[in-house]
Design an enzyme around this catalytic site. Structure first.
Site, PDB file in Angstrom:
ATOM      1  N   GLN A 196       0.922  -1.207   0.087  1.00  0.00           N
ATOM      2  CA  GLN A 196       0.015  -0.019  -0.052  1.00  0.00           C
ATOM      3  C   GLN A 196       0.997   1.251  -0.024  1.00  0.00           C
ATOM      4  O   GLN A 196       0.553   2.295  -0.429  1.00  0.00           O
ATOM      5  CB  GLN A 196      -1.060   0.151   1.066  1.00  0.00           C
ATOM      6  N   ASN A 224       9.747  -6.240   2.240  1.00  0.00           N
ATOM      7  CA  ASN A 224       9.366  -7.672   2.180  1.00  0.00           C
ATOM      8  C   ASN A 224       8.913  -7.993   0.830  1.00  0.00           C
ATOM      9  O   ASN A 224       8.883  -7.169  -0.114  1.00  0.00           O
ATOM     10  CB  ASN A 224       8.636  -8.117   3.438  1.00  0.00           C
ATOM     11  N   THR A 247      18.225 -10.773   2.746  1.00  0.00           N
ATOM     12  CA  THR A 247      19.875 -10.766   2.719  1.00  0.00           C
ATOM     13  C   THR A 247      20.591 -12.019   2.609  1.00  0.00           C
ATOM     14  O   THR A 247      20.108 -13.007   2.946  1.00  0.00           O
ATOM     15  CB  THR A 247      20.052  -9.773   4.031  1.00  0.00           C
ATOM     16  N   GLN A 269      24.611 -11.705   8.967  1.00  0.00           N
ATOM     17  CA  GLN A 269      23.366 -11.543   8.072  1.00  0.00           C
ATOM     18  C   GLN A 269      22.566 -12.730   8.243  1.00  0.00           C
ATOM     19  O   GLN A 269      21.202 -12.157   7.622  1.00  0.00           O
ATOM     20  CB  GLN A 269      23.999 -11.536   6.813  1.00  0.00           C
ATOM     21  N   HIS A 272      19.220 -11.391  10.014  1.00  0.00           N
ATOM     22  CA  HIS A 272      18.221 -10.481   9.581  1.00  0.00           C
ATOM     23  C   HIS A 272      16.723 -11.232   9.446  1.00  0.00           C
ATOM     24  O   HIS A 272      15.855 -10.704   9.654  1.00  0.00           O
ATOM     25  CB  HIS A 272      18.267 -10.021   8.193  1.00  0.00           C
ATOM     26  N   GLU A 338      24.549 -10.792  -2.852  1.00  0.00           N
ATOM     27  CA  GLU A 338      24.362  -9.267  -2.206  1.00  0.00           C
ATOM     28  C   GLU A 338      25.789  -8.800  -1.737  1.00  0.00           C
ATOM     29  O   GLU A 338      26.144  -7.810  -1.814  1.00  0.00           O
ATOM     30  CB  GLU A 338      23.213  -9.303  -1.472  1.00  0.00           C
ATOM     31  N   HIS A 339      26.165  -9.734  -0.687  1.00  0.00           N
ATOM     32  CA  HIS A 339      27.416  -9.527  -0.190  1.00  0.00           C
ATOM     33  C   HIS A 339      28.574 -10.495  -0.309  1.00  0.00           C
ATOM     34  O   HIS A 339      28.132 -11.554  -0.059  1.00  0.00           O
ATOM     35  CB  HIS A 339      27.313  -9.160   1.511  1.00  0.00           C
ATOM     36  N   ASP A 372      27.507  -2.345   6.373  1.00  0.00           N
ATOM     37  CA  ASP A 372      25.837  -2.203   6.831  1.00  0.00           C
ATOM     38  C   ASP A 372      25.792  -1.086   7.332  1.00  0.00           C
ATOM     39  O   ASP A 372      24.716  -0.391   7.545  1.00  0.00           O
ATOM     40  CB  ASP A 372      25.413  -3.437   7.766  1.00  0.00           C
ATOM     41  N   GLU A 426      15.763   1.148 -44.083  1.00  0.00           N
ATOM     42  CA  GLU A 426      14.777   0.752 -42.919  1.00  0.00           C
ATOM     43  C   GLU A 426      13.294   0.899 -43.707  1.00  0.00           C
ATOM     44  O   GLU A 426      12.429   0.561 -42.848  1.00  0.00           O
ATOM     45  CB  GLU A 426      14.960   1.425 -41.817  1.00  0.00           C
ATOM     46  N   HIS A 431      11.908   9.499 -42.640  1.00  0.00           N
ATOM     47  CA  HIS A 431      12.825  10.043 -41.716  1.00  0.00           C
ATOM     48  C   HIS A 431      14.012  10.724 -42.510  1.00  0.00           C
ATOM     49  O   HIS A 431      14.496  11.729 -42.242  1.00  0.00           O
ATOM     50  CB  HIS A 431      13.518   8.772 -41.311  1.00  0.00           C
TER      51      HIS A 431
HETATM   52  N1  HSO Z   1      22.559  -6.286   5.549  1.00  0.00           N
HETATM   53  C1  HSO Z   1      21.381  -5.319   5.292  1.00  0.00           C
HETATM   54  C2  HSO Z   1      21.559  -4.081   5.841  1.00  0.00           C
HETATM   55  C3  HSO Z   1      21.532  -3.891   7.137  1.00  0.00           C
HETATM   56  N2  HSO Z   1      22.037  -4.514   8.315  1.00  0.00           N
HETATM   57  C4  HSO Z   1      20.812  -2.875   7.911  1.00  0.00           C
HETATM   58  C5  HSO Z   1      21.904  -4.143   9.505  1.00  0.00           C
HETATM   59  N3  HSO Z   1      20.982  -3.119   9.267  1.00  0.00           N
HETATM   60  C6  HSO Z   1      21.428  -5.561   3.823  1.00  0.00           C
HETATM   61  O1  HSO Z   1      22.556  -5.117   3.270  1.00  0.00           O
HETATM   62 ZN    ZN Z   2      23.072  -6.371   7.736  1.00  0.00          ZN
END
Ligand code: HSO
Ligand code: ZN
Length: 441
Positions: A196, A224, A247, A269, A272, A338-339, A372, A426, A431
């Protein structure tokens, strides 16, 4: 048996990247399925604006804020009551991020193609953006920093930070989120989250106070699966950043890596989300065993034990044994984390060979948690393999290159025949006529 399942790729020659991609651990996240859930929410907010957004807020966040826009007094109060140590740490985070992101802004590029003919790539900031800081299992004032700093560095003129309201904060977003926004000089914060939120940012509306909630041109920030699905649905109407899903961390380690550091970083990580991914890629079975041995007591003694245990033992996490570093690089490239941490001898040289990662953390003293919060780098990064084609948030995310073309009469005359020839080839003769008409009289 350790918490991490193990995949041994040492015996075989590695399959090609496309096949390897299907072998490495990865969460099965089905954004497509979420699209069907999110579509009616987006439609309702488009049709009924704030009223619909507040209904969904009540349903999902269990609270109905008095207004979407957070009053200025609430921002000031949050900053006034912020723990001084947290304030000082946020200030460090902000000033380092500002230093890095200020230098990311590319200068306009003017190319003199021929005498009298120039093409300029002029970088112009997006005018108004919506920056999302998630709620959920944790609150992320650091993500406010990571979204706002690049937008400000790009010169974005109007920005709104959005974050879900909290039932235990009177329908306002978390006070540290509000304080971080205030610290960054942001005066517009909306108390709305999820699908939303993206819909309201894209379409705008009229707040309960009668105040206009102006739509934005672009929405960035992690969230999310429903927020991600809403971004996919609304992309086009608004710009979006790369998808930042659950993550993930990958560590490429050889026998020089410290197993306790590796274990601590994998855990960090995993903290999270139960769906977070922690992947160890190593040439050393001894390191793999030592990481396994280190994980059990460390997971048991940290705060979010259950969440971490679920993440580490899930199918999205694991240890991959490889025969040598070349294979290790091929595996982390296929994973496109990602990391990515490089914990090997000569880590910088190894890091330089990596093609796919959202961010690379080089050597023993550059853990992901530094990035982070306080490295100066951005932590809004592509997940789910999107690092194969996209980068993380940066100042350039909020800038578009406009191509500015300017030719003189003579410069156009000099190339007129070639334009006409290509137009005819073409089967688009009009053109060519648009050029020749200029020289007919
Ligand atoms: N590792 C998460 C970012 C984050 N870690 C925020 C702690 N707070 C995504 O890169
Ligand atoms: Zn993190």
């Amino acid at each position: 048996m350790g918490m991490l399942r193990r995949l041994d790729l040492r015996a075989d020659t590695l399959p090609r990247a496309a096949v390897l991609r299907g072998i490495v651990p990865r969460a099965a996240i089905d954004v497509d399925a979420a699209l069907e859930i999110v579509r009616p929410i987006v439609d309702a907010v488009r049709e009924r604006g704030v009223e619909a957004a507040l209904e969904y807020t009540e349903r999902f966040d269990k609270v109905r804020p008095a207004s979407v826009r957070v009053p200025a007094a609430a921002l000031a109060e949050a900053l006034g009551t912020l723990d001084p140590a947290v304030r000082a740490a946020l200030e460090t985070s902000i000033s380092r991020a500002r230093a890095v992101h200020a230098e990311q802004r590319r200068a306009d590029v003017v190319t003199k193609v021929v005498p009298g003919g120039t093409v300029t790539e002029r970088f112009v900031p997006v005018r108004r953006v919506g920056l999302y800081a998630p709620g959920g299992l944790a609150v992320y004032p650091s993500s406010v920093v990571m979204n706002v700093v690049p937008a400000q560095a790009a010169g974005v003129e109007s920005l709104v930070v959005a974050s879900p309201p909290q039932a235990d904060n009177g329908g306002l977003p978390h006070p540290t989120i509000l304080a971080a926004a205030a610290l960054l000089g942001v005066d517009e914060v909306w108390a709305v989250g999820g699908a939303q939120c993206v819909a309201l940012l894209a379409h705008g509306g009229t707040d309960t106070s009668g105040e206009d909630l102006e739509p934005v041109d672009m929405v960035t920030g992690p969230g999310n699966i429903y927020l991600t699905a809403a971004k996919r649905l609304l992309r086009g109407l608004i710009g979006i950043d790369a998808e930042a899903g659950t993550t993930e961390i990958a560590v490429l380690a050889d026998d020089t890596a410290d197993p306790v550091h590796v274990a601590a970083d994998l855990i960090s990580q995993a903290e999270h989300d139960p769906n977070a991914a922690s992947v160890l890629v190593t040439t050393s079975e001894a390191v793999a065993d030592a990481v396994d041995a280190a994980l059990a007591p460390m997971v048991g003694s940290t705060k979010h034990t259950e969440r971490i245990r679920t993440a580490l033992s899930g199918p999205q996490s694991g240890t991959i044994l490889v025969a040598n570093l070349d294979d290790g690089i091929a595996v982390v490239d296929a994973y496109a984390a990602e990391h990515l941490e490089i914990q090997t001898a000569d880590a910088a040289a190894v890091a330089a060979r990596v093609r796919n990662a959202g961010a690379i953390f080089v050597g023993a003293w550059s853990p992901v948690s530094l990035g982070d919060y306080c490295a100066g780098s951005n932590h809004v990064l592509p997940t789910g393999g999107c690092a194969r084609h996209s980068g993380g948030l940066s100042t350039q995310t909020f800038l578009r290159g406009i191509h500015v073309v300017e030719y003189t009469e003579q410069a156009l005359r000099d190339v007129a025949d070639q334009v006409v020839t290509l137009a005819v080839a073409e089967d688009l003769p009009a053109h060519g006529e648009a050029v020749s008409a200029r020289f007919a009289r």
